[in-house]
Design a protein around this motif. Structure first.
Motif, mmCIF file in Angstrom:
data_model
loop_
_atom_site.group_PDB
_atom_site.id
_atom_site.type_symbol
_atom_site.label_atom_id
_atom_site.label_comp_id
_atom_site.label_asym_id
_atom_site.label_seq_id
_atom_site.Cartn_x
_atom_site.Cartn_y
_atom_site.Cartn_z
ATOM 1 N N ILE A 246 -25.320 2.470 -1.771
ATOM 2 C CA ILE A 246 -24.080 2.131 -2.471
ATOM 3 C C ILE A 246 -22.916 2.198 -1.488
ATOM 4 N N ALA A 247 -22.131 1.127 -1.430
ATOM 5 C CA ALA A 247 -20.910 1.105 -0.625
ATOM 6 C C ALA A 247 -19.711 0.992 -1.556
ATOM 7 N N VAL A 248 -18.633 1.694 -1.223
ATOM 8 C CA VAL A 248 -17.424 1.720 -2.050
ATOM 9 C C VAL A 248 -16.266 1.127 -1.247
ATOM 10 N N SER A 249 -15.541 0.190 -1.845
ATOM 11 C CA SER A 249 -14.424 -0.445 -1.141
ATOM 12 C C SER A 249 -13.199 0.455 -1.130
ATOM 13 N N SER A 250 -12.225 0.088 -0.313
ATOM 14 C CA SER A 250 -10.911 0.723 -0.373
ATOM 15 C C SER A 250 -10.203 0.263 -1.644
ATOM 16 N N GLN A 251 -9.036 0.836 -1.922
ATOM 17 C CA GLN A 251 -8.240 0.413 -3.071
ATOM 18 C C GLN A 251 -7.804 -1.033 -2.880
ATOM 19 N N LEU A 252 -7.979 -1.873 -3.906
ATOM 20 C CA LEU A 252 -7.630 -3.292 -3.824
ATOM 21 C C LEU A 252 -6.375 -3.582 -4.633
ATOM 22 N N GLU A 253 -5.616 -4.578 -4.200
ATOM 23 C CA GLU A 253 -4.416 -4.993 -4.906
ATOM 24 C C GLU A 253 -4.406 -6.511 -5.031
ATOM 25 N N GLY A 254 -4.588 -7.030 -6.229
ATOM 26 C CA GLY A 254 -4.505 -8.475 -6.456
ATOM 27 C C GLY A 254 -5.802 -9.197 -6.150
ATOM 28 N N LYS A 255 -5.907 -10.403 -6.703
ATOM 29 C CA LYS A 255 -7.149 -11.170 -6.585
ATOM 30 C C LYS A 255 -7.474 -11.528 -5.141
ATOM 31 N N GLU A 256 -6.425 -11.713 -4.299
ATOM 32 C CA GLU A 256 -6.672 -12.098 -2.906
ATOM 33 C C GLU A 256 -7.476 -11.043 -2.160
ATOM 34 N N ALA A 257 -7.425 -9.807 -2.651
ATOM 35 C CA ALA A 257 -8.117 -8.707 -1.964
ATOM 36 C C ALA A 257 -9.614 -8.684 -2.266
ATOM 37 N N GLY A 261 -12.381 -7.346 0.090
ATOM 38 C CA GLY A 261 -13.124 -6.177 -0.358
ATOM 39 C C GLY A 261 -14.618 -6.354 -0.168
ATOM 40 N N MET A 262 -15.093 -7.591 -0.386
ATOM 41 C CA MET A 262 -16.517 -7.867 -0.192
ATOM 42 C C MET A 262 -16.896 -7.754 1.272
ATOM 43 N N LYS A 263 -16.036 -8.247 2.155
ATOM 44 C CA LYS A 263 -16.313 -8.131 3.591
ATOM 45 C C LYS A 263 -16.380 -6.663 4.006
ATOM 46 N N GLU A 264 -15.468 -5.876 3.450
ATOM 47 C CA GLU A 264 -15.477 -4.441 3.761
ATOM 48 C C GLU A 264 -16.766 -3.790 3.271
ATOM 49 N N PHE A 281 -21.867 4.991 1.210
ATOM 50 C CA PHE A 281 -20.951 4.718 2.314
ATOM 51 C C PHE A 281 -19.550 4.473 1.766
ATOM 52 N N MET A 282 -18.624 5.283 2.241
ATOM 53 C CA MET A 282 -17.248 5.251 1.757
ATOM 54 C C MET A 282 -16.301 4.792 2.857
ATOM 55 N N PRO A 283 -15.181 4.153 2.470
ATOM 56 C CA PRO A 283 -14.140 3.877 3.473
ATOM 57 C C PRO A 283 -13.450 5.189 3.828
ATOM 58 N N ASP A 284 -12.804 5.219 4.969
ATOM 59 C CA ASP A 284 -12.111 6.444 5.386
ATOM 60 C C ASP A 284 -10.743 6.480 4.730
ATOM 61 N N THR A 285 -10.721 6.803 3.445
ATOM 62 C CA THR A 285 -9.482 6.735 2.663
ATOM 63 C C THR A 285 -8.673 8.020 2.730
ATOM 64 N N ASN A 286 -9.223 9.050 3.342
ATOM 65 C CA ASN A 286 -8.516 10.327 3.319
ATOM 66 C C ASN A 286 -7.761 10.608 4.614
ATOM 67 N N TRP A 287 -7.643 9.621 5.486
ATOM 68 C CA TRP A 287 -6.997 9.869 6.776
ATOM 69 C C TRP A 287 -5.513 10.199 6.629
#
Length: 507
Positions: A246-257, A261-264, A281-287
């Protein structure tokens, strides 16, 4: 259970109709009202699907009751009872949407025939609604699959013409679930429904290929997604006896993301080839919550691991993040920067089996550079060299990818996957996945699925083979999954596609 409302000011008439309904074994909840006003109150509260009403009643007659009932529920099945003298009223009621009318005194056989017709009408209406809902779901998946794949805004414009896709703009997170050996194609059941029943909040589901599915969560879903991913992993393991990545994306904003998000997600999922002991697998969101001195240190550790694993994709990703900290003034000194970059350069030359004397001049030069920018440039140049050395010549990559594509073209009917194909060209699955995506722009599983669907389209257009035969001859093992995949890719079922082609040819 459906419910029926009997409206008549005569108690004996109501009881007679109720008795006939019970004799017919229609499995209905029976409600009663003595006049039109009382009936309206019950219609609002109970929302019955069937209304059986007399025409002549005090306070409100059956005509007005029918009119107001149809405003509340246009699909309600309405049957009126009328005497011969009320026949003109009956015709007026029919103009107001009455389905059937029955003359009084009520003949039991006639009543049964009418009720059979009413139940058939409701059953057919329900089937049509379910079919329309399912078609909407397939169209939604069709457009979403196309949008994720190429990110063109025109796709959303086309989708909005025929359905509500406003939730694309509200997407906050995406999860990529990856199984192996055609997990989603061969899963015996409705995986989406299983997850829907398990998770306490809603999501949008898309089966991406035979090994991958995507979950999209709207921004109002507030949850720790690492905990959620762990819960999904454990639930699937317990329910299906299989482990999935399982992979988790970063926070997304709007349809363009969404395409980004899929590439990430795909980049994060590549980790499974290098981190054998990891499933989530998580993005490094806590930096942003870390002290400045921790940021470059963490990236350096990641780059060291990337070099050891020959993971070029993530090496570039972590290098770029490392450089961002420099740009944003992440508070590390020139001496520290020089030290860590020199060590990284040494690691890459060592991995390339360069003798020390061949790169000692590069290291010597590092001690004489005058600023951080020069240090960064030296590191970037070495990464380019490392990538070139690892992959030798680009034509070599192309050659391996072409071999894999040729094998797929010749053996698409067989059971083929990344592990098998990488072994055929003597490459590791991780390396094979990386160069295939780099050369073709799409993952291997997606490429296989799309090629199989193209061959299925050819068979549908050029032969009279049954759908089950087309499924088997194009490498799909599950007819239901094949039909679902076809609809997601072409926007209609295989059967409908064939009929459309026949009609086009005869015009």
């Amino acid at each position: 259970m459906r419910s029926v409302l009997i409206v008549d000011d005569e108690r004996i008439e109501r009881e007679g109709i109720a008795a006939l309904l019970q004799m017919g074994n229609y499995n209905l909840e029976i409600l009663e009202a003595v006049n039109g006003k009382e009936a309206l109150t019950i219609l609002k509260e109970k929302k019955p699907e069937i209304l059986l009403s007399d025409i002549r009643m005090p306070f409100m007659d059956g005509i007005e009751l029918t009119r107001q009932a149809k405003i509340m529920n246009p699909d309600m099945a309405v049957v009126i009872f009328s005497g011969f003298s009320d026949f003109n009223y009956a015709k007026e009621a029919i103009r107001n949407g009455v389905l059937e009318y029955i003359l009084k005194p009520v003949d039991p056989q006639e009543f049964k025939n009418v009720m059979d017709s009413v139940m058939s009408y409701l059953d057919k209406k329900k089937q049509n609604e379910e079919a329309m809902q399912k078609n909407q779901e397939f169209l939604g998946q069709y457009f979403l699959h196309k949008f994720i794949h190429n990110g063109k805004s025109e796709i959303m414009d086309d989708a909005m013409k025929i359905m509500d896709v406003s939730w694309w703009n509200r997407t906050g997170r995406m999860l990529l679930l990856n199984g192996e050996d055609g997990f989603f194609e061969n899963y015996d059941g409705n995986f989406e429904q299983m997850l829907t029943e398990e998770l306490p909040f809603s999501f949008h589901y898309l089966n991406y290929d035979s090994d991958s599915s995507i979950l999209c969560f709207e921004q109002n879903v507030k949850v720790d997604f690492q905990i959620l991913a762990k819960h999904i992993f454990e639930f699937v393991e317990k329910s299906c006896g299989r482990q999935i990545y399982i992979a988790v994306s970063s926070q997304l904003e709007g349809k363009e993301a969404i395409p980004q998000g899929m590439k990430e997600l795909e980049s994060l999922m590549e980790n499974r080839y290098y981190r054998a002991d990891q499933w989530i697998f998580m993005p490094d969101t806590n930096w942003e919550n870390k002290e400045n001195y921790e940021l470059p240190l963490e990236m350096v550790e990641k780059m060291e691991e990337d070099i050891r694993l020959h993971d070029i994709a993530h090496l570039w990703e972590h290098y770029n993040k490392f450089m961002k900290y420099k740009e944003y003034g992440a508070g590390f000194s020139y001496i520290y920067m020089n030290f860590v970059c020199t060590n990284l350069i040494k690691s890459m030359y060592t991995q390339m089996d360069y003798p020390v004397e061949k790169y000692s001049n590069v290291i010597e030069k590092m001690f004489h550079v005058e600023n951080i920018q020069e240090v960064a440039e030296a590191l970037e140049e070495t990464i380019h060299l490392f990538e070139q050395k690892l992959f030798s010549v680009k034509n070599s990559n192309r050659s391996e990818v072409e071999k894999v594509k040729s094998y797929i073209y010749a053996h698409y009917q067989e059971d083929i996957n990344l592990e098998f194909l990488s072994a055929e060209v003597y490459l590791s699955p991780g390396y094979m996945s990386y160069i295939f995506k780099k050369e073709t722009g799409e993952g291997l599983a997606q490429f296989i699925r799309e090629f199989r669907l193209e061959k299925a389209k050819e068979l549908l257009c050029t032969t009279n083979k049954k759908i089950v035969q087309v499924c088997a001859e194009t490498g799909f093992t599950n007819p239901s999954y094949f039909c679902k995949s076809f609809r997601e890719y072409y926007g209609c079922s295989p059967d409908r596609f064939r009929k459309n082609e026949i009609q086009r040819e005869t015009m």
